[in-house]
Design an enzyme around this catalytic site. Structure first.
Site, PDB file in Angstrom:
ATOM      1  N   ASP A 103      46.656  31.263  44.712  1.00  0.00           N
ATOM      2  CA  ASP A 103      47.213  31.193  43.358  1.00  0.00           C
ATOM      3  C   ASP A 103      47.892  29.834  43.133  1.00  0.00           C
ATOM      4  O   ASP A 103      48.323  29.533  42.013  1.00  0.00           O
ATOM      5  CB  ASP A 103      48.240  32.321  43.164  1.00  0.00           C
ATOM      6  CG  ASP A 103      47.951  33.158  41.945  1.00  0.00           C
ATOM      7  OD1 ASP A 103      46.973  32.844  41.230  1.00  0.00           O
ATOM      8  OD2 ASP A 103      48.700  34.125  41.696  1.00  0.00           O
ATOM      9  N   GLN A 132      50.355  39.782  43.484  1.00  0.00           N
ATOM     10  CA  GLN A 132      50.242  40.054  42.047  1.00  0.00           C
ATOM     11  C   GLN A 132      51.644  40.086  41.430  1.00  0.00           C
ATOM     12  O   GLN A 132      52.495  40.856  41.851  1.00  0.00           O
ATOM     13  CB  GLN A 132      49.514  41.395  41.835  1.00  0.00           C
ATOM     14  CG  GLN A 132      49.250  41.731  40.387  1.00  0.00           C
ATOM     15  CD  GLN A 132      48.233  40.776  39.736  1.00  0.00           C
ATOM     16  OE1 GLN A 132      47.208  40.466  40.328  1.00  0.00           O
ATOM     17  NE2 GLN A 132      48.531  40.322  38.532  1.00  0.00           N
ATOM     18  N   LYS A 146      39.901  41.993  40.046  1.00  0.00           N
ATOM     19  CA  LYS A 146      39.770  40.984  41.107  1.00  0.00           C
ATOM     20  C   LYS A 146      38.936  41.537  42.268  1.00  0.00           C
ATOM     21  O   LYS A 146      38.092  40.840  42.823  1.00  0.00           O
ATOM     22  CB  LYS A 146      41.164  40.543  41.596  1.00  0.00           C
ATOM     23  CG  LYS A 146      41.839  39.599  40.618  1.00  0.00           C
ATOM     24  CD  LYS A 146      43.317  39.374  40.904  1.00  0.00           C
ATOM     25  CE  LYS A 146      43.922  38.582  39.746  1.00  0.00           C
ATOM     26  NZ  LYS A 146      45.374  38.509  39.781  1.00  0.00           N
TER      27      LYS A 146
END
Ligand code: NDP
Length: 289
Positions: free
Chosen positions: A124, A101, A57
């Site tokens: 997200d 994460q 990422k």
């Protein structure tokens, strides 16, 4: 007559297009506002797969002209400290997107941590406000993998209006949001999960079959309707350590009209859509601010 094989949808190529669009938009944002869009990733602990994802990422963000920052915290970081970091990033105007994460180390409440995110920075799309906006058909930050699935379906040119779509898997991360996105495009959507009866027969009704289960080759080629579009989200390792999907690729290829490979299908789209969400979040915050 020779069997026609399905078109293999090239996720890497589509992701490259999305990333090029993102780079262009990120540069325009930087010209206008004097700084690049900022994506902050919080990684707690040393899960090897998560470390690879976060490195990927950071690299993808850099390449797209997004200021990517990773906050690496030790596995025993108290949950309150993770929450405090989220709140600090919420308050920082140079931070446009925040991603926690997952999974967090055992003992942490992922729900509590995700609930702290400013929904406007939740790239997200996992905050309940964004999930609710999506269900209500309103503008939201949409989870990255489902967005990627929709972009790949669009690449095939299939019309979703009135199409029968079956989504196997009902996670908040993939199954539920992808079903909402298909519904938004006017497909008739059925969701399947571990308690679904006669999954094979249900799959055979699908013009568009999206599978996000995490069980290697659960879906056989004989379960696929001739001419269907098959999107395989699953990532599994076989005995030789090779990555394989939730769909039996070779047999499904003989029946489907288009199918995503694993690897090289949905996977590359997830990061591309994360970058795209970051620029969306940066632009929306400026419009509102
Ligand atoms: P989850 O484990 O959260 O959800 C799996 C879903 O599959 C559940 O809804 C479960 O049902 C259902 N399921 C389990 N067994 C069966 C079965 N035998 N028949 C039908 N349904 C079943 O997984 P995720 O949604 O997070 O991920 C799914 C897969 O996608 C994983 O392989 C993951 O690695 C991959 N993935 C890939 C990404 C990418 O970028 N390519 C991104 C995210 C995920 P129930 O709810 O009843 O338990």
């Amino acid at each position: 007559m020779a069997k026609e094989n399905a078109r293999v949808i090239d996720g890497k190529a589509v992701a490259a297009k999305v990333r090029a669009e993102v780079a262009w938009r990120a540069a325009a944002f930087a010209r206008k506002f004097g700084r690049a869009p900022g994506l902050h990733v919080i990684l707690v602990g040393d899960d090897p797969a998560s470390q690879v994802y976060v490195r990927n990422k950071e690299k993808a963000a850099r390449e797209a002209g997004i200021a990517g920052v990773a906050h690496r915290l030790p596995a025993d970081t108290p949950e309150d400290d993770i929450v405090a970091l989220v709140r600090r990033l919420n308050a920082d105007d140079t931070v446009d997107g925040i991603l926690v994460q997952l999974p967090l180390p055992a003992g942490n409440s992922e729900q509590r941590v995700l609930d702290q995110l400013d929904p406007a920075k939740d790239v997200d799309g996992l905050h309940p406000v964004n999930a609710g906006l999506l269900v209500s058909g309103r503008k939201a930050l949409v989870p990255c993998t489902p967005q990627g699935c929709m972009r790949l379906i669009a690449e095939t040119g299939v019309s979703l209006v009135g199409a029968r779509a079956v989504v196997v898997g009902r996670s908040n991360l993939v199954g539920k949001p992808v079903a909402q996105l298909l519904l938004r495009e006017h497909a008739t959507v059925t969701m399947a999960h571990s308690r679904t009866r006669e999954l094979d027969a249900l799959c055979r009704t699908a013009d568009v079959l999206v599978v996000a289960v995490g069980k290697a080759q659960l879906i056989k080629g004989s379960w696929v309707k001739p001419g269907a579009v098959v999107i395989d989200v699953g990532i599994n390792r076989n005995d030789q350590g090779k990555l394989i999907g939730d769909v039996e690729f070779d047999s499904a290829c003989e029946v489907a009209s288009a199918i995503t490979p694993v690897p090289g299908g949905v996977g590359p789209m997830t990061i591309a859509c994360l970058l795209s969400n970051t620029v969306d979040a940066a632009e929306s915050r400026r419009k509102q601010g």
